[in-house]
Design a protein around this motif. Structure first.
Motif, PDB file in Angstrom:
ATOM      1  N   THR A 145       2.438  -2.879 -12.327  1.00 30.30           N
ATOM      2  CA  THR A 145       1.636  -1.867 -11.634  1.00 30.30           C
ATOM      3  C   THR A 145       1.940  -0.469 -12.151  1.00 30.30           C
ATOM      4  O   THR A 145       1.024   0.335 -12.381  1.00 30.30           O
ATOM      5  N   LEU A 199       4.205   3.341  -1.650  1.00 28.78           N
ATOM      6  CA  LEU A 199       4.189   2.478  -2.828  1.00 28.78           C
ATOM      7  C   LEU A 199       4.629   1.061  -2.479  1.00 28.78           C
ATOM      8  O   LEU A 199       4.011   0.080  -2.907  1.00 28.78           O
ATOM      9  N   LEU A 254       5.838  -4.884  -9.674  1.00 30.68           N
ATOM     10  CA  LEU A 254       6.046  -3.434  -9.657  1.00 30.68           C
ATOM     11  C   LEU A 254       5.983  -2.859 -11.060  1.00 30.68           C
ATOM     12  O   LEU A 254       5.326  -1.832 -11.297  1.00 30.68           O
ATOM     13  N   VAL A 293      -0.040   6.448  -2.500  1.00 30.30           N
ATOM     14  CA  VAL A 293       1.050   7.357  -2.878  1.00 30.30           C
ATOM     15  C   VAL A 293       0.670   8.805  -2.559  1.00 30.30           C
ATOM     16  O   VAL A 293       1.522   9.614  -2.185  1.00 30.30           O
ATOM     17  N   CYS A 325      -0.707   2.083 -13.880  1.00 31.55           N
ATOM     18  CA  CYS A 325      -1.012   3.401 -13.298  1.00 31.55           C
ATOM     19  C   CYS A 325      -0.706   4.532 -14.267  1.00 31.55           C
ATOM     20  O   CYS A 325      -1.481   5.495 -14.378  1.00 31.55           O
ATOM     21  N   ARG A 384      -5.732   1.536  -5.215  1.00 31.75           N
ATOM     22  CA  ARG A 384      -5.027   1.485  -3.934  1.00 31.75           C
ATOM     23  C   ARG A 384      -3.645   2.109  -4.040  1.00 31.75           C
ATOM     24  O   ARG A 384      -3.193   2.806  -3.126  1.00 31.75           O
ATOM     25  N   VAL A 385      -2.958   1.862  -5.133  1.00 36.05           N
ATOM     26  CA  VAL A 385      -1.618   2.430  -5.308  1.00 36.05           C
ATOM     27  C   VAL A 385      -1.693   3.952  -5.370  1.00 36.05           C
ATOM     28  O   VAL A 385      -0.938   4.667  -4.688  1.00 36.05           O
ATOM     29  N   VAL A 401      -5.858  -2.996  -7.933  1.00 31.73           N
ATOM     30  CA  VAL A 401      -4.513  -2.562  -7.548  1.00 31.73           C
ATOM     31  C   VAL A 401      -4.314  -1.068  -7.764  1.00 31.73           C
ATOM     32  O   VAL A 401      -3.865  -0.354  -6.857  1.00 31.73           O
ATOM     33  N   CYS A 437      -0.981  -5.852  -2.146  1.00 34.36           N
ATOM     34  CA  CYS A 437      -1.785  -6.308  -3.283  1.00 34.36           C
ATOM     35  C   CYS A 437      -1.244  -7.608  -3.867  1.00 34.36           C
ATOM     36  O   CYS A 437      -2.012  -8.515  -4.209  1.00 34.36           O
ATOM     37  N   VAL A 444       1.807  -0.816  -0.414  1.00 34.60           N
ATOM     38  CA  VAL A 444       0.619  -1.214  -1.168  1.00 34.60           C
ATOM     39  C   VAL A 444       0.961  -2.269  -2.213  1.00 34.60           C
ATOM     40  O   VAL A 444       0.160  -3.168  -2.497  1.00 34.60           O
ATOM     41  N   LEU A 445       2.163  -2.224  -2.779  1.00 35.57           N
ATOM     42  CA  LEU A 445       2.568  -3.249  -3.745  1.00 35.57           C
ATOM     43  C   LEU A 445       2.632  -4.620  -3.084  1.00 35.57           C
ATOM     44  O   LEU A 445       2.115  -5.608  -3.612  1.00 35.57           O
TER      45      LEU A 445
END
Length: 377
Positions: free
Chosen positions: A141, A326, A138, A268, A145, A263-264, A260, A333, A329-330
């Motif tokens: 990621t 979130l 997390l 979201v 992001c 997709r995140v 990743v 992935c 998807v976390l």
């Protein structure tokens, strides 16, 4: 083409050990002829495998011989050895032995309090390690992001839009369909229960609070956990199995940025939209039941809903949506990136992804409920 000789073997017993003499060519073309017979050997004495009469040998033959060595060592309780001279047999069998893993024996299920405490401790440590690894993923990621959002020209907009369509727009029909019928079920149950007290009109409040606050967003999260999580994990896991991710790293591309982050960001953004549609569909299901079963006009239903249910209930539900997206998807992935080189690992990762996402959504929803209860909302 050189003549080939079919593989043969003979087992000779003595007082101290058994000798398995090999002859012929042990290659992939003919080794299956002796495979079944070798499997049936069960020597009770230490075994020696004589390769001095062996002809040609390849990895298939070396594998069969190595398997026989392991079986003989297991049956006799001592290691089997290779005797005799051959140009390549000893080296090839040693290489096969080094990369072959013995089949593990099934774990013995011991009873008693000690065994129970041991399994409980192992399970707890496994959950703790998984939680720490997920939190680390997390953090990585979020950093990726934030860095990409601060440099929008580095974002892969095509990938983001494609994921928004695949995981968002394509999921709208099923989410709306499910939420509509859940709203109908809640309305029917509420009307049936409240009719005993002549309070059927309060079905409007029941639908309003349940759909705005809970059912719309939770159903969205559950559908995402079952549909999107499995899809993402399978996609990334297949890329991992085909070594496409290693190829990306070789080209200087970062999987966190290429795979990743799009997709995140897409999830979201799209999860609140899906939750909003699910909420409207659930209320529409309640309106349908109120109109057909309770004789509540849709205009009256909507007006009472506006006057009786505060707007903050809507924002309570919407505040959960990005978090659910979130989390889903976390997990998807991370499990996809953990896939190994086998199909079995892909199946395990997909199952783990869906189960973890469902559990996380329910647990986080419970935490949100406690949080908003303490705030008095």
């Amino acid at each position: 083409m050189a003549d080939t000789f079919p593989p043969e073997f003979a087992l000779e017993d003595s007082d101290e050990f058994s000798t398995l003499r090999l002859a012929g060519d042990w290659t992939v073309a003919h080794v299956q002829d002796v495979d079944e017979a070798l499997r049936q050997l069960a020597p009770a004495k230490p075994m020696r495998i004589d390769v001095s009469g062996l002809g040609r040998i390849d990895t298939a033959g070396a594998f069969v011989i190595d398997r026989t060595l392991r079986a003989a060592a297991s049956g006799a309780g001592s290691d089997a050895v290779i005797v005799g001279e051959h140009a390549t047999a000893g080296r090839l069998i040693a290489q096969i032995h080094a990369v072959s893993e013995p089949v593990p024996a099934p774990p013995a299920h011991e009873g008693g309090v000690y065994a129970l405490l041991e399994r409980t401790g192992k399970g707890f440590m496994g959950i703790l390690a998984e939680s720490v690894a997920t939190l680390a993923f997390l953090g990585e990621t979020l950093i990726t992001c934030v860095r990409l959002l601060s440099q929008p020209w580095k974002l892969r907009w095509t990938s983001i839009v494609a994921v928004m369509e695949e995981a968002g727009l394509d999921a709208l029909p099923i989410i709306a369909f499910l939420s509509f019928f859940v709203g109908m079920v809640v309305a029917f149950i509420g009307a049936t229960t409240l009719s005993d007290f002549d309070l059927e009109i309060y079905t409007v409040e029941l639908i309003g609070y349940s759909e705005l606050r809970e059912f719309g967003v939770v159903l969205t999260g559950i559908v995402l956990a079952g549909r999107t999580n499995s899809s993402f994990t399978a996609q990334i896991g297949t890329m991992k199995m085909r070594q496409e991710i290693d190829a990306m790293k070789t080209l200087g591309l970062k999987p966190m940025e290429v795979i990743v982050a799009p997709r995140v960001i897409a999830m979201v953004v799209m999860t609140p939209v899906l939750a909003f549609v699910a909420t409207l569909a659930g209320i529409a299901g309640g309106i349908m039941v109120g109109w057909l079963a309770l004789d509540i006009n849709p205009a009256v239903f909507i007006e009472r809903l506006r006057n009786s249910v505060p707007i903050d209930q809507f924002w309570v539900g919407m505040s959960k949506a990005p978090v659910f997206g979130l989390v889903c998807v976390l997990i998807a992935c991370r499990q996809g990136l953990n896939v190994g080189g086998s199909v079995q690992s892909l199946g395990r990762a997909t199952t783990t992804s869906v189960v973890q996402a469902l559990f996380s959504i329910i647990a986080i929803d419970a935490l949100f409920a406690v949080f908003y209860m303490e705030l008095g909302i």
